[in-house]
Design a protein around this motif. Structure first.
Motif, mmCIF file in Angstrom:
data_model
loop_
_atom_site.group_PDB
_atom_site.id
_atom_site.type_symbol
_atom_site.label_atom_id
_atom_site.label_comp_id
_atom_site.label_asym_id
_atom_site.label_seq_id
_atom_site.Cartn_x
_atom_site.Cartn_y
_atom_site.Cartn_z
ATOM 1 N N ASP A 1 5.397 44.646 9.094
ATOM 2 C CA ASP A 1 6.011 44.670 10.413
ATOM 3 C C ASP A 1 5.100 45.523 11.308
ATOM 4 O O ASP A 1 4.221 46.227 10.809
ATOM 5 N N ASP B 1 14.171 44.158 8.597
ATOM 6 C CA ASP B 1 13.008 43.744 7.797
ATOM 7 C C ASP B 1 13.434 43.458 6.359
ATOM 8 O O ASP B 1 12.998 42.481 5.749
ATOM 9 N N ASP C 1 6.019 47.388 14.916
ATOM 10 C CA ASP C 1 6.583 48.572 15.584
ATOM 11 C C ASP C 1 7.300 49.471 14.589
ATOM 12 O O ASP C 1 8.218 49.031 13.898
ATOM 13 N N GLY C 2 6.853 50.715 14.513
ATOM 14 C CA GLY C 2 7.485 51.668 13.598
ATOM 15 C C GLY C 2 6.958 51.575 12.176
ATOM 16 O O GLY C 2 7.294 52.405 11.333
ATOM 17 N N THR C 3 6.155 50.568 11.891
ATOM 18 C CA THR C 3 5.596 50.399 10.547
ATOM 19 C C THR C 3 4.084 50.639 10.563
ATOM 20 O O THR C 3 3.559 51.347 9.690
ATOM 21 N N ASP D 1 10.314 48.813 8.792
ATOM 22 C CA ASP D 1 10.925 50.115 9.061
ATOM 23 C C ASP D 1 12.424 50.034 9.360
ATOM 24 O O ASP D 1 13.060 51.068 9.526
ATOM 25 N N THR D 2 12.998 48.834 9.453
ATOM 26 C CA THR D 2 14.442 48.744 9.724
ATOM 27 C C THR D 2 15.142 47.865 8.679
ATOM 28 O O THR D 2 14.480 47.127 7.942
HETATM 29 MG MG LIG Z 1 9.763 47.628 13.189
#
Ligand SMILES: [Mg+2]
Length: 231
Positions: A7, A182, A9-11, A178-179
């Motif tokens: 992923d 996912d 964003d955030g990953t 990250d969520t």
């Molecule tokens: Mg993400």
């Protein structure tokens, strides 16, 4: 062969809400309403779903196909500026250890790294620009491929299969995000799933979704290799 799909964003990175600001900008132009992204949950969904939710929130009606096209166009035109702004203001960062992890994986013959992100493809590479991580992703599933994350991941895997001359049955797929979205998508597609907890995920929802593996970030390559079954 193992395919590992990340992923974005955030990953891989955090872009300091650059995407949200670019979407706000597009929506402001089209509807006169400001700051609409503060009213919707953007994380773990695909861009086009976010575009539709933002438009609905601002305009009070369903967007047409043409509206979505215009939002996408305006969003992508604005995104480089917003990314630059985040970098200048110290709001852009890589998730710890990601570059070394990607570099190590890219040197292996038994692994093919790809992307599995809800970002539209061009937006994904604009976001990765300052981090210099784009070169590690020769294929992927993207936001324009499907609204449903599981379907988007499967399309990404299909593309990897073309590249590596393999059939989907020959490949073991690992999804890193990250969520909880996912994880849920990975499970729905029949893939392995892991989570980095220094992204944007809600710890309770992550726990509920039940990933196979969790780490704060990518600093322990040894731990990640253990989950991936790599020496
Ligand atoms: Mg993400």
């Amino acid at each position: 062969m193992k395919f590992i799909l990340f992923d974005l964003d955030g990953t891989l990175i955090k872009s300091g809400r650059a995407g949200a600001r670019a979407l706000d900008y597009a929506i402001l132009h089209m509807t006169g309403k400001a700051d609409v992204c503060s009213k919707i949950d953007l994380h773990g969904t695909t861009d086009k779903v976010n575009f539709a939710n933002a438009y609905r929130e601002a305009a009070g009606m369903e967007p047409s196909e043409e509206h979505i096209k215009e939002i996408t166009y305006r969003y992508l035109a604005r995104l480089p500026h917003e990314i630059e702004w985040s970098v200048k203001n110290g709001l852009y960062s890589k998730i710890n250890g990601i570059e070394e992890f990607l570099k190590t994986l890219s040197e292996r013959k038994d692994v093919l790294v790809g992307m599995g992100t809800g970002n539209v493809e061009r937006g994904a590479f604009i976001k990765l620009g300052p981090a210099g991580l784009g070169r590690y992703f020769p294929y992927g599933g993207y936001g324009e491929d499907a609204h449903d994350r599981a379907k988007m991941l499967k399309i990404g895997v299909q593309r990897g299969c073309f590249l590596a001359d393999l059939k989907p049955d020959d490949v073991e797929v690992y999804i890193i995000g990250d969520t909880h979205k996912d994880i849920n998508a990975a499970k729905a597609a029949g893939y392995h799933s892991a989570v980095v907890t220094s992204g944007f995920g809600d710890p309770e929802k992550i726990k509920e979704a039940g990933p196979e593996f969790m780490q704060t970030d990518f600093t322990s390559i040894k731990a990640w290799f253990g989950w991936l079954g790599l020496e």
